[in-house]
Design a protein around this motif. Structure first.
Motif, PDB file in Angstrom:
ATOM      1  N   LYS A 124       0.836  -1.203   0.000  1.00  0.00           N
ATOM      2  CA  LYS A 124       0.000   0.000   0.000  1.00  0.00           C
ATOM      3  C   LYS A 124       0.870   1.252   0.000  1.00  0.00           C
ATOM      4  O   LYS A 124       0.619   2.212  -0.741  1.00  0.00           O
ATOM      5  N   GLN A 146       1.571   4.554  -2.647  1.00  0.00           N
ATOM      6  CA  GLN A 146       1.394   5.944  -2.218  1.00  0.00           C
ATOM      7  C   GLN A 146       2.734   6.681  -2.085  1.00  0.00           C
ATOM      8  O   GLN A 146       2.801   7.754  -1.490  1.00  0.00           O
ATOM      9  N   ASN A 187      -1.522   4.880   7.245  1.00  0.00           N
ATOM     10  CA  ASN A 187      -0.461   3.866   7.271  1.00  0.00           C
ATOM     11  C   ASN A 187       0.223   3.804   8.634  1.00  0.00           C
ATOM     12  O   ASN A 187       1.386   3.429   8.746  1.00  0.00           O
TER      13      ASN A 187
END
Length: 494
Positions: free
Chosen positions: A33, A37, A125
């Motif tokens: 993830k 990003q 995150n």
């Protein structure tokens, strides 16, 4: 019975092998993830790889203000520039990372500031961020050789290679690093470097974009628990990198050198990992490689925090191909050349040397023929199969400065198809040196100096069939004349 057992084990092998092929290495969901990003963590203050100490220092205060890091000065360079130590995290496992020990090796430095942005962010995150900061105590020296960075050179201002100074400790920079290591006594260390972009991963066309090493701590290259841990962490990082740049990972030669910090720290029971950032196709500024460094370090931090690296089998380290110096910028195969009245078929290896700007803040390139003759197991970032094509000197086109300035890329390409690679101004002298974003070169000469292929010659020539240009090599760049016009990073003025 024996036959049945043999069939059974063969089926088991095939099934296991198939399963491994069907289930390649995967990153954790959190790491995957964050990779997606990455752009939001990429430090915008770093515009290119030619970062200097004065440009780095203003990037640190925001991380001090956010309470991510504390900062201390651990020494000064020969020229009096500060050497800084940044600390983040509150875990039990101490990890020390140092970058730009060689001043012109900045890829990991860029990635460290991207990492600081990730660690100091407040977003969705947070789970991985907390895992890292709660379990690790991270110690960073982001620019160990600021004088070298200022002059964009490998060595420090005493002309000593800091990474060959672990034993004598002549350099103030080397002493600062050694004193920090002795004070912290970290369990794990990361020695962050760049390497020649012409290295390949094994004898292959794949560039060695990232190379690893778990350095030896003695001449027999023994494997103890300290070195084993370094090797297992490398294997975790390798799996992550293979998901993004398969085939572009190599391992560095592990011959012991007591002068080197990695070898010395390994002997001091610091599990030390060397990361070398090499080359990647069409990435001269190393921005994709910067991203790969970020991924490798993030993966390592997660693996250390979870102790998941302990599952890695060090036998897999042997399967990582070794660095090989087997790449050219352009490799021309089977070209027909004429020398000394003799016509023959051969291969040409072409490399582009890097030419620093006067302010050491940018790079231009000058292509030359590096090798001529039969070659085996060598490759090029770009390759030309010149079977049936002849090495042909290019012509010089005369025009005014105003006419030159009005040329479009397509018009320049059309002139190359007519056999021209150089333009001479009819109304005055033209500039020399690098010429940005063109396809043709400039010259003040009346005749092209490159009349035949020779080692050391400027790589400025045509490849023709029946007198008609099919390819051009312009300042060491491949130009396929069947493709749309596309300007080069730079041509040259002579």
């Amino acid at each position: 019975m024996k036959l049945k057992l043999l069939v059974f084990f063969n089926l088991m092998f095939i099934t296991t092998h198939f399963a491994m092929c069907q289930n390649p290495a995967k990153n954790s969901l959190a790491v995957e993830k964050i990779w997606g990003q990455y752009d939001k963590y990429k430090e915008p203050g770093i515009k290119n790889r030619f970062m200097k100490h004065a440009e780095m220092m203003p990037l640190i205060p925001k991380h001090v203000d956010s309470r991510l890091v504390t900062i201390e000065e651990i020494g000064k360079s020969v020229r009096g520039r500060s050497i800084n130590h940044l600390t983040a995290g509150r875990g039990k496992t101490k990890v020390m990372l140092w970058s730009q020990m060689h001043g012109d090796e900045s890829t990991a430095t860029m990635a460290l500031f991207d990492m600081f942005n990730f660690l100091s962010s407040n977003d969705d995150n947070s789970e991985l961020r907390k895992l890292i900061l709660n379990n690790l105590e991270l110690h960073f020296v982001p620019m160990l050789n600021p004088d070298g960075a200022q002059a964009w050179k490998r060595r420090n201002d005493l002309e000593i290679d800091i990474n060959r100074d672990a034993r004598m400790l002549v350099t103030p920079e080397g002493r600062a690093l050694m004193e920090l290591a002795k004070k912290l006594q970290p369990q794990i260390g990361f020695n962050l470097h760049d390497q020649n972009y012409l290295y390949s991963s094994g004898r292959s066309k794949n560039s060695a974009t990232i190379s690893f090493l778990a350095p030896a701590y003695n001449y027999p290259k023994d494997m103890n628990a300290v070195r084993k841990r370094a090797t297992q962490i490398i294997l975790s990082m390798n799996k992550a990198l293979q998901t993004k740049s398969p085939g572009n990972v190599a391992k560095y030669n592990d011959d012991f050198d007591p002068r080197c910090f990695g070898d010395t720290f390994q002997g001091m029971e610091i599990s030390t990992i060397l990361i070398e950032s090499g080359g990647y196709y069409h990435d001269p500024e190393k921005q994709f490689i910067r991203k790969l460094n970020f991924l490798a370090l993030l993966t390592a931090f997660e693996a250390i925090a979870k102790s998941s690296y302990e599952k890695e089998d060090i036998k897999d380290y042997d399967a990582i191909p070794e660095n090989e110096n087997s790449l050219y910028d352009v490799f021309v195969k089977n070209v027909i050349i004429t020398k000394e009245g003799r016509e023959f078929k051969t291969h040409l290896g072409i490399n582009r040397s890097q030419v620093r700007s006067t302010d050491n803040a940018a790079m231009s390139y000058s292509g030359r023929i590096a090798e001529l003759g039969d070659q085996e197991l060598v490759f090029g970032y770009d390759e030309i199969d010149a079977s049936g094509l002849k090495f042909t000197p290019a012509n010089i086109k005369t025009m005014t400065k105003a006419e030159w300035e009005k040329l479009t890329p397509q018009q320049e390409l059309d002139l190359i198809k007519e056999g021209y690679l150089f333009v001479k101004w009819s109304d005055g002298p033209s500039p020399t040196g690098a010429i940005k974003n063109r396809l043709l070169n400039l010259t003040n000469n009346t005749e092209n100096a490159v009349q035949e292929a020779g080692i050391g010659q400027n790589a400025q020539f045509l490849l023709t069939r029946d007198g008609k240009p099919v390819f051009a090599v312009v300042n060491g760049y491949k130009v396929d004349l069947s493709q749309p016009a596309k300007v080069l990073a730079n041509t040259y003025g002579y």
